[in-house]
Design a protein around this motif. Structure first.
Motif, PDB file in Angstrom:
ATOM      1  N   LYS A 181       0.842  -1.197   0.000  1.00 30.36           N
ATOM      2  CA  LYS A 181       0.000   0.000   0.000  1.00 30.36           C
ATOM      3  C   LYS A 181       0.879   1.249   0.000  1.00 30.36           C
ATOM      4  CE  LYS A 181      -3.591   0.005   2.723  1.00 30.36           C
ATOM      5  NZ  LYS A 181      -4.451   0.100   3.932  1.00 30.36           N
ATOM      6  N   GLY A 182       0.495   2.200  -0.825  1.00 33.94           N
ATOM      7  CA  GLY A 182       1.224   3.454  -0.871  1.00 33.94           C
ATOM      8  C   GLY A 182       2.548   3.380  -1.601  1.00 33.94           C
ATOM      9  N   PHE A 183       2.860   2.206  -2.138  1.00 36.29           N
ATOM     10  CA  PHE A 183       4.133   2.070  -2.863  1.00 36.29           C
ATOM     11  C   PHE A 183       3.913   1.701  -4.327  1.00 36.29           C
ATOM     12  CE2 PHE A 183       7.659  -0.536  -4.426  1.00 36.29           C
ATOM     13  CZ  PHE A 183       8.694   0.383  -4.301  1.00 36.29           C
ATOM     14  N   ASN A 184       3.275   0.555  -4.564  1.00 37.17           N
ATOM     15  CA  ASN A 184       3.093   0.148  -5.965  1.00 37.17           C
ATOM     16  C   ASN A 184       1.633   0.021  -6.380  1.00 37.17           C
ATOM     17  OD1 ASN A 184       2.566  -2.212  -4.558  1.00 37.17           O
ATOM     18  ND2 ASN A 184       4.266  -3.389  -5.447  1.00 37.17           N
ATOM     19  N   GLU A 185       0.736   0.568  -5.585  1.00 39.76           N
ATOM     20  CA  GLU A 185      -0.679   0.560  -5.979  1.00 39.76           C
ATOM     21  C   GLU A 185      -0.879   1.206  -7.350  1.00 39.76           C
ATOM     22  OE1 GLU A 185      -3.538   1.266  -2.278  1.00 39.76           O
ATOM     23  OE2 GLU A 185      -1.695   2.428  -2.132  1.00 39.76           O
ATOM     24  N   ASP A 186      -0.157   2.291  -7.586  1.00 39.80           N
ATOM     25  CA  ASP A 186      -0.342   3.036  -8.830  1.00 39.80           C
ATOM     26  C   ASP A 186       0.301   2.355 -10.030  1.00 39.80           C
ATOM     27  OD1 ASP A 186       2.235   3.465  -7.881  1.00 39.80           O
ATOM     28  OD2 ASP A 186       2.339   5.521  -8.622  1.00 39.80           O
ATOM     29  N   GLU A 187       1.019   1.246  -9.805  1.00 35.03           N
ATOM     30  CA  GLU A 187       1.664   0.528 -10.910  1.00 35.03           C
ATOM     31  C   GLU A 187       0.940  -0.774 -11.260  1.00 35.03           C
ATOM     32  OE1 GLU A 187       6.095   0.558 -11.299  1.00 35.03           O
ATOM     33  OE2 GLU A 187       5.989   1.070  -9.160  1.00 35.03           O
ATOM     34  N   LEU A 188      -0.218  -0.971 -10.689  1.00 38.39           N
ATOM     35  CA  LEU A 188      -0.927  -2.230 -10.903  1.00 38.39           C
ATOM     36  C   LEU A 188      -1.087  -2.538 -12.388  1.00 38.39           C
ATOM     37  CD1 LEU A 188      -2.618  -4.673 -10.065  1.00 38.39           C
ATOM     38  CD2 LEU A 188      -4.572  -3.117  -9.777  1.00 38.39           C
ATOM     39  N   PHE A 189      -1.677  -1.617 -13.125  1.00 39.10           N
ATOM     40  CA  PHE A 189      -1.932  -1.871 -14.542  1.00 39.10           C
ATOM     41  C   PHE A 189      -0.649  -1.802 -15.366  1.00 39.10           C
ATOM     42  CE2 PHE A 189      -6.125  -0.249 -13.055  1.00 39.10           C
ATOM     43  CZ  PHE A 189      -6.804  -1.449 -13.210  1.00 39.10           C
ATOM     44  N   THR A 190       0.301  -0.988 -14.932  1.00 31.52           N
ATOM     45  CA  THR A 190       1.592  -0.927 -15.622  1.00 31.52           C
ATOM     46  C   THR A 190       2.291  -2.276 -15.569  1.00 31.52           C
ATOM     47  OG1 THR A 190       1.811   1.391 -14.972  1.00 31.52           O
ATOM     48  CG2 THR A 190       3.802   0.287 -15.730  1.00 31.52           C
ATOM     49  N   VAL A 228       0.855  -5.234 -15.010  1.00 31.82           N
ATOM     50  CA  VAL A 228       0.066  -6.203 -15.770  1.00 31.82           C
ATOM     51  C   VAL A 228       0.361  -6.074 -17.258  1.00 31.82           C
ATOM     52  CG1 VAL A 228      -2.288  -6.820 -16.454  1.00 31.82           C
ATOM     53  CG2 VAL A 228      -1.760  -6.412 -14.037  1.00 31.82           C
ATOM     54  N   ASP A 229       0.370  -4.840 -17.764  1.00 29.43           N
ATOM     55  CA  ASP A 229       0.613  -4.619 -19.191  1.00 29.43           C
ATOM     56  C   ASP A 229       2.024  -5.039 -19.589  1.00 29.43           C
ATOM     57  OD1 ASP A 229      -1.935  -3.616 -19.424  1.00 29.43           O
ATOM     58  OD2 ASP A 229      -1.333  -1.508 -19.389  1.00 29.43           O
ATOM     59  N   TRP A 230       2.999  -4.710 -18.753  1.00 27.32           N
ATOM     60  CA  TRP A 230       4.402  -5.041 -19.042  1.00 27.32           C
ATOM     61  C   TRP A 230       4.590  -6.555 -19.129  1.00 27.32           C
ATOM     62  CZ3 TRP A 230       8.265  -7.009 -15.462  1.00 27.32           C
ATOM     63  CH2 TRP A 230       9.563  -7.016 -15.984  1.00 27.32           C
ATOM     64  N   CYS A 231       4.000  -7.282 -18.191  1.00 28.06           N
ATOM     65  CA  CYS A 231       4.122  -8.741 -18.219  1.00 28.06           C
ATOM     66  C   CYS A 231       3.417  -9.332 -19.432  1.00 28.06           C
ATOM     67  CB  CYS A 231       3.575  -9.338 -16.926  1.00 28.06           C
ATOM     68  SG  CYS A 231       4.653  -9.068 -15.491  1.00 28.06           S
ATOM     69  N   ALA A 232       2.279  -8.768 -19.809  1.00 31.16           N
ATOM     70  CA  ALA A 232       1.561  -9.248 -20.990  1.00 31.16           C
ATOM     71  C   ALA A 232       2.407  -9.053 -22.242  1.00 31.16           C
ATOM     72  CB  ALA A 232       0.229  -8.518 -21.129  1.00 31.16           C
ATOM     73  N   GLU A 233       3.040  -7.889 -22.354  1.00 34.60           N
ATOM     74  CA  GLU A 233       3.860  -7.580 -23.528  1.00 34.60           C
ATOM     75  C   GLU A 233       5.043  -8.542 -23.653  1.00 34.60           C
ATOM     76  OE1 GLU A 233       4.975  -3.566 -22.830  1.00 34.60           O
ATOM     77  OE2 GLU A 233       2.951  -2.767 -23.182  1.00 34.60           O
ATOM     78  N   ARG A 234       5.573  -8.998 -22.516  1.00 38.09           N
ATOM     79  CA  ARG A 234       6.754  -9.860 -22.533  1.00 38.09           C
ATOM     80  C   ARG A 234       6.399 -11.336 -22.365  1.00 38.09           C
ATOM     81  NH1 ARG A 234      12.191  -7.063 -20.858  1.00 38.09           N
ATOM     82  NH2 ARG A 234      12.750  -9.161 -21.555  1.00 38.09           N
ATOM     83  N   ASP A 235       5.105 -11.656 -22.341  1.00 36.28           N
ATOM     84  CA  ASP A 235       4.644 -13.027 -22.171  1.00 36.28           C
ATOM     85  C   ASP A 235       5.222 -13.650 -20.898  1.00 36.28           C
ATOM     86  OD1 ASP A 235       3.288 -15.392 -22.705  1.00 36.28           O
ATOM     87  OD2 ASP A 235       4.934 -16.218 -23.909  1.00 36.28           O
ATOM     88  N   MET A 236       5.085 -12.920 -19.797  1.00 35.83           N
ATOM     89  CA  MET A 236       5.515 -13.428 -18.496  1.00 35.83           C
ATOM     90  C   MET A 236       4.310 -13.522 -17.577  1.00 35.83           C
ATOM     91  SD  MET A 236       9.140 -11.389 -17.828  1.00 35.83           S
ATOM     92  CE  MET A 236       8.361  -9.777 -17.712  1.00 35.83           C
TER      93      MET A 236
END
Length: 336
Positions: A168-177, A179-187
Motif C-alpha cells: 500500500k502506498g508504494f506500488n498501488e499506482d503501478e498495478l496496470f503498468t 500487468v501490461d508489461w508482463c503481458a507484452e513480454r509473455d511473463m
C-alpha cells in the motif's frame, strides 16, 4: 532407500522442498531484511556437498519439485556446481522440476548455465518498474541490472514468472503498468500479500498491507477475471484476464488461508527444516547429516519425524489491527 512417500498428519503428501542455499543477498528489500544484516558464519551453513546429499535424500523420499532460494541464491560461490549436480535427478526422472526464485541481479551471468542444468522456469521478485522506487525498496538494487537479467533469461529459454509484493502506498499506482508489461513480454505475474515476518526496524507492516481482495477489485474495473482451477504446487490461486488471455496469480496468506493443500516444507541454509512458513516449529537436520556422513538412515528418520509434526496451518492475521502470528525470523532465513 525406501520409497514410502512423505505423508503429514493431515494426509498431505509432501513432495515440494524449498531450499535456502544462503542467507546473503545483494539487495536489502525493506520487507525482507534490515539494512545492516548480521549474516551467519560460514561454518554454520551447509556446504554445497551437504546440500546435495540433503536434497538427494529428500528426492529419494518422494520430493518431486525442488525450488532453490536464498537470500539471493545466485550470490553463493560456485552455486552452479550444485545446480549441475541436481540435474542428475531430472535426468533419472526422480525429480520433476528444478527451479529457483531470484531477484534477477545475477541472471545476466547465469541464465544459460541454469538452462543447461535443466531449469526451465524461474520466479523473479520485482515489485516496481520505477528506477527510483526500485532503489528505495531494495536499498541497494539497480533496476537496469535486473532488466538485463530478465532479457538474458528469456533469451536462454527460461519461462519467467514475476512475483510482486503488494504494498500500500508504494506500488498501488503501478498495478496496470505491471500487468501490461508482463503481458507484452509473455511473463506470468503473481501478486503476494506482505507477510508479518522479521524485525525490520521502522518498517510498518500494518501500514504496508494491501489486501489482494482490494487489488482484484481494482483489476475488475478494467478486466474480466475468470477464476482458474490450476495449481502449480504452490499457494497461488490463479485468474485469467479475458481481455488479454493473461494468467495472474494471488498469494494471500492473510485474506485466504491456503494451508489445506500445503505440500511443501522449507530447508534453511543451516539445515533447519521448517514445516510451516508461519510457525516456529523446526527440526535440525544438520546434526544427523554431519553425525552420520556415510549413512543416510538417521537423516531419513529425522526427515520423517519432522514431517510427522507438520501443523495444519499458519495463523497470520491482520484483522485485529495488530500483527498476530508475526514471525521474528527474517523472510531471508527460510527463503520465502
Amino acid at each position: 532407500m525406501t520409497a514410502t512417500p512423505l505423508i503429514d498428519p493431515f494426509q498431505r503428501t509432501i513432495d515440494y522442498l524449498r531450499v535456502s542455499v544462503t542467507d546473503r543477498c545483494d539487495f536489502r528489500c525493506v520487507y525482507c531484511m534490515s539494512e545492516n544484516m548480521t549474516f551467519l558464519p560460514k561454518k554454520e551453513l551447509l556446504t554445497l556437498e551437504e546440500l546435495d546429499r540433503m536434497c538427494s535424500t529428500f528426492v529419494g523420499l518422494g520430493v518431486k519439485k525442488l525450488r532453490i532460494t536464498g537470500g539471493e541464491p545466485l550470490v553463493r560461490r560456485d552455486i552452479m556446481t550444485f545446480f549441475q549436480r541436481m540435474s542428475r535427478h531430472l535426468d533419472s526422472g526422480a525429480l520433476r522440476e528444478l527451479t529457483l526464485t531470484t531477484n534477477g541481479s545475477q541472471l545476466e551471468k547465469y541464465a544459460d548455465d541454469l538452462y543447461a542444468a535443466g531449469v526451465r522456469r524461474i520466479n523473479v521478485s520485482l515489485d516496481t518498474l520505477d528506477d527510483q522506487k526500485f532503489a528505495d525498496i531494495t536499498r541497494w538494487g539497480r533496476l537496469p541490472q535486473v532488466m538485463r537479467g530478465i532479457d538474458a533469461a528469456q533469451k536462454a529459454g527460461l519461462r519467467i514468472k514475476i512475483n510482486a509484493v503488494a504494498l500500500k502506498g508504494f506500488n498501488e499506482d503501478e498495478l496496470f503498468t505491471m500487468v501490461d508489461w508482463c503481458a507484452e513480454r509473455d511473463m506470468d505475474l503473481t501478486f503476494i500479500e506482505v507477510m508479518p515476518m522479521g524485525d525490520i526496524g521502522n518498517e510498518n507492516r500494518l501500514g504496508q498491507y494491501w489486501a489482494l481482495s482490494d487489488l482484484r477489485d481494482s483489476l475488475r474495473e478494467r478486466f474480466t477475471l475468470t477464476d482458474l482451477a490450476e495449481r502449480t504446487g504452490g499457494p497461488a490461486r490463479y485468474v485469467r484476464l479475458e481481455e488479454t488471455g493473461q494468467k495472474l496469480g494471488f498469494i494471500t496468506p492473510l485474506t485466504h488461508n491456503f494451508c489445506e493443500s500445503c505440500n511443501r516444507v522449507r530447508l534453511t541454509c543451516t539445515g533447519e527444516l521448517y514445516m510451516c512458513l508461519g510457525q516456529e516449529d523446526m527440526a535440525d537436520l544438520r546434526k544427523p547429516l554431519r553425525d552420520y556422513p556415510e549413512d543416510d538412515r538417521a537423516l531419513e528418520n529425522a526427515i520423517r519425524a519432522a514431517i510427522a509434526l507438520k501443523p495444519k496451518g499458519h495463523d497470520f492475521d491482520y484483522s485485529r489491527q495488530k500483527l498476530d502470528g508475526q514471525m521474528p525470523r527474517h523472510m531471508s532465513h527460510t527463503g520465502g
